[in-house]
Scaffold this active site. Sequence first.
Site, PDB file in Angstrom:
ATOM      1  N   ASP A 185      -9.847  -8.981 -16.841  1.00 25.63           N
ATOM      2  CA  ASP A 185     -10.010 -10.089 -17.785  1.00 25.63           C
ATOM      3  C   ASP A 185      -8.654 -10.411 -18.402  1.00 25.63           C
ATOM      4  OD1 ASP A 185     -10.681 -11.902 -19.781  1.00 25.63           O
ATOM      5  OD2 ASP A 185     -12.366 -10.723 -20.544  1.00 25.63           O
ATOM      6  N   HIS A 201       0.814  -1.215   0.000  1.00 28.06           N
ATOM      7  CA  HIS A 201       0.000   0.000   0.000  1.00 28.06           C
ATOM      8  C   HIS A 201       0.851   1.270   0.000  1.00 28.06           C
ATOM      9  CE1 HIS A 201      -3.552   2.334   0.235  1.00 28.06           C
ATOM     10  NE2 HIS A 201      -4.254   1.589   1.057  1.00 28.06           N
TER      11      HIS A 201
END
Length: 454
Positions: free
Chosen positions: A382, A160
């Site tokens: 995807d 992060h």
Amino acid sequence: MLSSPELPDCNYQNNPILITPNSPTPKHSLYLSNLDDQKFLRFSIKYLYLFKKSVSVDSLKCSLSKVLVDYYPLAGRLRASSENDQKLEVDCNGEGALFAEAFMDITAEDFLELSERPNRSWRKLLYRVEARSFLDVPPLVIQITNLSCGGMIVCTGINHCLCDGIGTSQFLHAWAHLTTKPTIDLPINPFHSRHVLKPRNPPQVTSTHPQFSKTTPDKDSSFQVDLNQYLQTQALVPSSLTFTPSHVLHLKRQLVPSVKCTTFEVLAAHTWRSWVNSLDLDPTLNVKLLFSINIRNRLNPELEQGYYGNGFVLGCAETNVKDLVSANLHHGVKLVQQAKSCLTHEYVKSTVDMLEDKTVKTDLSLSLVISQWAKLGLEDLDFGEGKPLHMGPLTSDIYCLFLPVTGDFDAVRVLVSVPESVVDKFEHYMRDFRSSGDNNGGPNGHCREENGLI
């Protein structure tokens, strides 16, 4: 069908490997802004994706090697700054991302049955790096787990300190893009320099920042309740409830007087109120709601497109318990809106300057923290064999996540872990869309409930 919610062990055919950029990358120390290296952010964001059909692991390795050329800090290593050991920087050395490949004897359908009941066994799906400290874990860790049905689970751990949710989504889509279209340029190139968010010299703290507190409390202050520490000692159970647009509209109709607001604003206020109500806190306590606000378009000039650092500041709504739980939901919504409206260019600069004081930390003592994952496009990933059947975190936590719902862009799933002793009460309040003072019961079944162990 699995007989237990516990996942079987992963079978690792080979040891994890390091995937390095496939062409030379800049070798330098990357400055991290004060927004990047807050202690509050010293962890990895862990995503889990379930796909019906697997993609060639070799093609995923190849595209990862390509994408790390542009996202080369993710192939580096964190370290303390040579100038200030309180600050972190990235040694952009091209050492590589950790990549693990495994097999698990379950089907995609098996996992989908469990997908809304996170439990500790899910941690098997992301390779655990044995490290002396947070700094020794590679900024990017990936595990591809092939399933017995031909499907796959992709888990990523992204540090992060290097990027926020927008950045993680940007990277994952870039990786998928180069998997499916290896010869076509990336639609967005990452911009790695953080110098635009350097503090002023001398620092100028021009705003109040209730989301922060000093590490050392005031000697004259009375006993401080630390709800965060208390929750960490409890047996926690994830609560997961899905809100459709019609549920959100019903919530908005409870606002008296009526106020125009976003889905996030009303759902954040409702979740905060329900959470506080379920914990039976002293009515006089001040409680906070902390939530991330994207600052990319709030600065003047705006941050560069593709800015690849933490481009958010925590908004803070604050009130006492009595006012939050007894007042109409309108009260919480207005507090959320006020927290957003104060976030100007000068406020951001003031925040950056305040964080030069390393005794300042995020005030989690009586706060609910909400992280918005629902509008980042994470569910659209995807790699060439279709979008995921499921997208979510690897585990549940006391921090609340607003998650996307696969196949329903406008729905939001609220996931947060609460003490087992109050989970039923919390879910009752979350399902209760009544106006304040209405004791006739609210609509039933408006939220889908899922429970499990974290």
